[in-house]
Design an enzyme around this catalytic site. Structure first.
Site, PDB file in Angstrom:
ATOM      1  N   SER A  36       0.823  -1.205   0.000  1.00 27.52           N
ATOM      2  CA  SER A  36       0.000   0.000   0.000  1.00 27.52           C
ATOM      3  C   SER A  36       0.860   1.259   0.000  1.00 27.52           C
ATOM      4  CB  SER A  36      -0.890   0.007   1.243  1.00 27.52           C
ATOM      5  OG  SER A  36      -1.496   1.276   1.379  1.00 27.52           O
ATOM      6  N   LYS A  75      25.780  -8.324  17.085  1.00 31.20           N
ATOM      7  CA  LYS A  75      25.142  -8.469  18.401  1.00 31.20           C
ATOM      8  C   LYS A  75      25.576  -9.803  19.020  1.00 31.20           C
ATOM      9  CE  LYS A  75      20.455  -9.092  20.258  1.00 31.20           C
ATOM     10  NZ  LYS A  75      19.022  -9.116  19.900  1.00 31.20           N
TER      11      LYS A  75
HETATM   12  C1  LIG Z   1       8.164  -1.546  19.468  1.00 31.19           C
HETATM   13  C2  LIG Z   1       8.559  -2.672  18.576  1.00 31.19           C
HETATM   14  C3  LIG Z   1       9.873  -3.146  18.593  1.00 31.19           C
HETATM   15  C4  LIG Z   1      10.248  -4.220  17.789  1.00 31.19           C
HETATM   16  N1  LIG Z   1      11.509  -4.709  17.881  1.00 31.19           N
HETATM   17  C5  LIG Z   1      11.853  -5.795  17.149  1.00 31.19           C
HETATM   18  C6  LIG Z   1      13.164  -6.337  17.205  1.00 31.19           C
HETATM   19  O1  LIG Z   1      14.039  -5.841  17.910  1.00 31.19           O
HETATM   20  N2  LIG Z   1      13.425  -7.422  16.450  1.00 31.19           N
HETATM   21  C7  LIG Z   1      12.509  -7.995  15.648  1.00 31.19           C
HETATM   22  O2  LIG Z   1      12.799  -9.007  14.995  1.00 31.19           O
HETATM   23  N3  LIG Z   1      11.288  -7.473  15.547  1.00 31.19           N
HETATM   24  C8  LIG Z   1      10.934  -6.407  16.272  1.00 31.19           C
HETATM   25  N4  LIG Z   1       9.694  -5.885  16.140  1.00 31.19           N
HETATM   26  C9  LIG Z   1       8.774  -6.473  15.176  1.00 31.19           C
HETATM   27  C10 LIG Z   1       9.130  -6.019  13.777  1.00 31.19           C
HETATM   28  O3  LIG Z   1       9.040  -4.615  13.698  1.00 31.19           O
HETATM   29  C11 LIG Z   1       8.187  -6.651  12.775  1.00 31.19           C
HETATM   30  O4  LIG Z   1       8.044  -8.003  13.034  1.00 31.19           O
HETATM   31  C12 LIG Z   1       8.739  -6.509  11.375  1.00 31.19           C
HETATM   32  O5  LIG Z   1       9.026  -5.168  11.095  1.00 31.19           O
HETATM   33  C13 LIG Z   1       7.775  -7.049  10.369  1.00 31.19           C
HETATM   34  O6  LIG Z   1       6.635  -6.251  10.293  1.00 31.19           O
HETATM   35  P1  LIG Z   1       5.561  -6.625   9.194  1.00 31.19           P
HETATM   36  O7  LIG Z   1       6.238  -6.674   7.882  1.00 31.19           O
HETATM   37  O8  LIG Z   1       4.818  -7.807   9.646  1.00 31.19           O
HETATM   38  O9  LIG Z   1       4.523  -5.406   9.248  1.00 31.19           O
HETATM   39  P2  LIG Z   1       4.648  -3.883   8.766  1.00 31.19           P
HETATM   40  O10 LIG Z   1       6.037  -3.370   8.814  1.00 31.19           O
HETATM   41  O11 LIG Z   1       3.623  -3.150   9.550  1.00 31.19           O
HETATM   42  O12 LIG Z   1       4.221  -3.912   7.246  1.00 31.19           O
HETATM   43  C14 LIG Z   1       2.887  -4.014   6.849  1.00 31.19           C
HETATM   44  C15 LIG Z   1       2.794  -3.854   5.347  1.00 31.19           C
HETATM   45  O13 LIG Z   1       1.458  -4.136   4.951  1.00 31.19           O
HETATM   46  C16 LIG Z   1       1.042  -3.165   4.013  1.00 31.19           C
HETATM   47  N5  LIG Z   1      -0.414  -3.031   4.070  1.00 31.19           N
HETATM   48  C17 LIG Z   1      -1.193  -2.849   5.166  1.00 31.19           C
HETATM   49  N6  LIG Z   1      -2.499  -2.743   4.783  1.00 31.19           N
HETATM   50  C18 LIG Z   1      -2.511  -2.872   3.432  1.00 31.19           C
HETATM   51  C19 LIG Z   1      -3.538  -2.832   2.442  1.00 31.19           C
HETATM   52  N7  LIG Z   1      -4.821  -2.629   2.772  1.00 31.19           N
HETATM   53  N8  LIG Z   1      -3.178  -2.976   1.156  1.00 31.19           N
HETATM   54  C20 LIG Z   1      -1.877  -3.190   0.790  1.00 31.19           C
HETATM   55  N9  LIG Z   1      -0.882  -3.235   1.688  1.00 31.19           N
HETATM   56  C21 LIG Z   1      -1.190  -3.065   2.976  1.00 31.19           C
HETATM   57  C22 LIG Z   1       1.763  -1.885   4.429  1.00 31.19           C
HETATM   58  O14 LIG Z   1       1.854  -0.984   3.350  1.00 31.19           O
HETATM   59  C23 LIG Z   1       3.119  -2.452   4.827  1.00 31.19           C
HETATM   60  O15 LIG Z   1       3.927  -2.552   3.671  1.00 31.19           O
HETATM   61  C24 LIG Z   1       9.300  -4.802  16.914  1.00 31.19           C
HETATM   62  C25 LIG Z   1       8.009  -4.300  16.861  1.00 31.19           C
HETATM   63  C26 LIG Z   1       7.627  -3.260  17.683  1.00 31.19           C
HETATM   64  C27 LIG Z   1       6.211  -2.766  17.639  1.00 31.19           C
END
Ligand SMILES: Cc1cc2nc3c(=O)[nH]c(=O)nc-3n(C[C@H](O)[C@H](O)[C@H](O)COP(=O)(O)OP(=O)(O)OC[C@H]3O[C@@H](n4cnc5c(N)ncnc54)[C@H](O)[C@@H]3O)c2cc1C
Length: 501
Positions: A36, A75
């Site tokens: 998105s 790390k």
């Molecule tokens: C405070 C915090 C600290 C963290 N620290 C760590 C750490 O030290 N080590 C670690 O391994 N992990 C950590 N994490 C977790 C890590 O950030 C995530 O697991 C990782 O970034 C993967 O995120 P994701 O890709 O699942 O989601 P996101 O990064 O949220 O990506 C979601 C994607 O979905 C897309 N999307 C959403 N809705 C739609 C739609 N309707 N249509 C099309 N696309 C859509 C968005 O555009 C985006 O590209 C942490 C998380 C938090 C909250």
């Protein structure tokens, strides 16, 4: 399977795309990732476990290439400060493992078991592991060729840069990138997903869908209505505030996790800055209070720095694979980031999925088995994280009293493990019996119990017998000191990668 559509372009989406492209693109499977332009990525998550090295190694991507591109550092493990109030136990190090541990781990376990029986011997992890020694001296854990023992290590990295790097690599492997916001999901009559509809009325159909939409879990939870199992009853943190600070001249090779009044703060070194954050419970602390406490902790009360406030949903889905949809990343669940396990669970989910998939079409039995395996991983990691709170002796705020008083919902596995420790039994044997060593191995469990001071102390101690006192801790110090002479200064090692870019 001819076509896979991944929805979401965060770290989970691009990691999934790369693993799947490596597994299946040569067999003619096309992979399209839809992202998105309206919803950003979460943009935090800067620490990893050693599993990330395996991910890059399997893709033949060298550290020299990806680390400078992501401002990444090494790390050796995590230092926990202020989690215990017991005198002499205010800080301890949770090390990643090393081949060299074969020399020192038996000594650590010997002393831990002796200490449990009341013998007055040193039994904290800090002086027994090469990883701890390297972190203490800000050394890079990369063993030179003339040193015949590997050290396992994780990384710290800028998560936005990592996403961009992975995207470039995935595109080179033939993954198609589609910018578009998914506004609707179409299902077949039998419930499987048929296509996603993008704003502007474009439809993308596929045989298989991967939900990487972050906490919104658009496909698995919202469309297929897979239930979410919250871990909130024994993991209270649900919010975080993050801000950067200037990096020091000496770059640490460890994450620092400091207990705070309503949670804990991370300090993660990158080549150009520290990433800092305070993970807290919104039931005990407002966002403003958390930001104030973090700023005060870092000496940045009046500093003009970009600050991000985030909410977290802690738990996991009941099934990670439902119909023709696999959820990966925050869409499948999240355990708070204390041990930086999220990307490990992403890798694990996609790798185990690939393993099952290559065994043939998913039968109901294989599907259940797959879901159970991933659930066990989540629950296994959760249990280790929960143990940090259950073993803390802090009682100074409502938050810590609530955390440590709440003994409900501790899993039966945990209860068995805690019982074994308190009864002074052989914990490693109990870990084997409970089959939990693949989530966290015995050295991690010994480290947390001894590091937190869950051992006899003060007047509970007696003089060790000759057999109990057979480990000469000064000789261990000297051995590790000499081993550490083989390793480079962390900053110098990173500069070497930068100049070879
Ligand atoms: C405070 C915090 C600290 C963290 N620290 C760590 C750490 O030290 N080590 C670690 O391994 N992990 C950590 N994490 C977790 C890590 O950030 C995530 O697991 C990782 O970034 C993967 O995120 P994701 O890709 O699942 O989601 P996101 O990064 O949220 O990506 C979601 C994607 O979905 C897309 N999307 C959403 N809705 C739609 C739609 N309707 N249509 C099309 N696309 C859509 C968005 O555009 C985006 O590209 C942490 C998380 C938090 C909250």
């Amino acid at each position: 399977m001819k076509k896979i559509v991944i929805v979401g372009g965060g770290t989970a989406g691009w990691m999934s795309a790369l693993i799947m492209a490596r597994e299946w693109s040569r067999q003619g499977v096309s992979i399209c990732l839809v992202e998105s332009p309206e919803v950003g990525i979460i943009g935090v998550g800067e620490g990893s476990t050693p599993a990330l090295k395996l991910f890059f190694d399997r893709l033949n991507i060298a550290e020299q290439e990806w680390m400078p591109a992501c401002n990444a550092t090494y790390k050796c493990g995590i230092r926990f400060d202020g989690w215990s109030t017991h005198a002499g136990f205010e800080s301890y190090f949770h090390p990643f493992s090393a081949a060299l541990d074969r020399q020192t781990l038996p000594m650590f376990m010997h002393n831990a078991q002796a200490r449990l029986r009341g013998a007055n011997v040193y039994a904290q992890p800090d002086r027994f592991f090469i990883a701890s020694r390297l972190a203490q001296q800000c050394l890079a854990p990369v063993a030179p060729e003339h040193f015949p023992f590997d050290v396992h290590y994780g990384y710290h990295f800028d998560s936005t840069l990592l996403g961009q790097f992975l995207r470039k690599k995935a595109l080179a492997l033939g993954v198609v990138h589609e910018l578009g916001h998914v506004v609707a999901v179409k299902q077949h009559e039998h419930g499987d997903i048929a296509s996603v509809q993008l704003a502007g009325d474009k439809h993308i159909a596929a045989d298989f869908f991967v939900d990487c939409t972050g906490f919104s879990s658009l496909l698995l939870q919202k469309t297929l209505a897979v239930p979410f199992i919250s871990y909130a009853n024994n993991l209270l943190n649900d919010a975080a505030v993050a801000l950067p600070s200037a990096i020091d001249e000496k770059i640490p090779s460890q994450t620092l996790a400091t207990a705070m009044s309503c949670g804990w703060a991370w300090k993660i070194p990158l080549t150009n800055r520290y990433g800092n954050g305070y993970v807290y419970s919104s039931a005990f602390c407002s966002a403003d209070q958390a930001e104030y406490e973090l700023r005060a902790h870092l000496g940045l009360l009046d500093a003009d720095v970009p600050v991000r406030h985030l909410r977290m949903k802690i738990g996991r889905v009941e099934q990670h694979l439902a119909g023709n949809c696999l959820a990966v990343g925050l869409s499948q669940g999240f355990i708070e980031p204390l041990e930086a396990t999220a990307l490990f669970l992403v890798q694990q989910t996609v790798a185990v999925f690939a393993e099952y998939f290559t065994r043939g079409e998913f039968t109901h039995r294989l599907r259940d088995e797959f879901n159970q395996r991933i659930n066990n991983h989540f629950d296994g990691v959760r249990d280790y994280i929960v143990t940090h709170y259950k073993t803390s002796s802090r009682r100074d705020t409502e938050y810590w009293r609530a955390n440590t008083a709440n003994q409900q919902d501790v899993s039966p596995v945990m209860l068995a493990l805690y019982r074994s420790w308190f009864e002074g039994k052989d914990l490693a044997a109990e870990i084997n019996r409970l089959q939990i060593g693949s989530y966290y191995p015995a050295p991690s469990w010994y480290s947390i119990f001894t590091g937190m001071g869950i051992v006899p102390k003060g007047e509970q101690l007696r003089t060790a017998t000759a057999e109990e006192a057979c480990i000469d801790i000064n000789a261990v110090d000297e051995f590790l000191r000499r081993c550490a002479l083989n390793f480079s200064d962390h900053r110098a090692q990173l500069a070497r990668w930068q100049s070879s870019e």
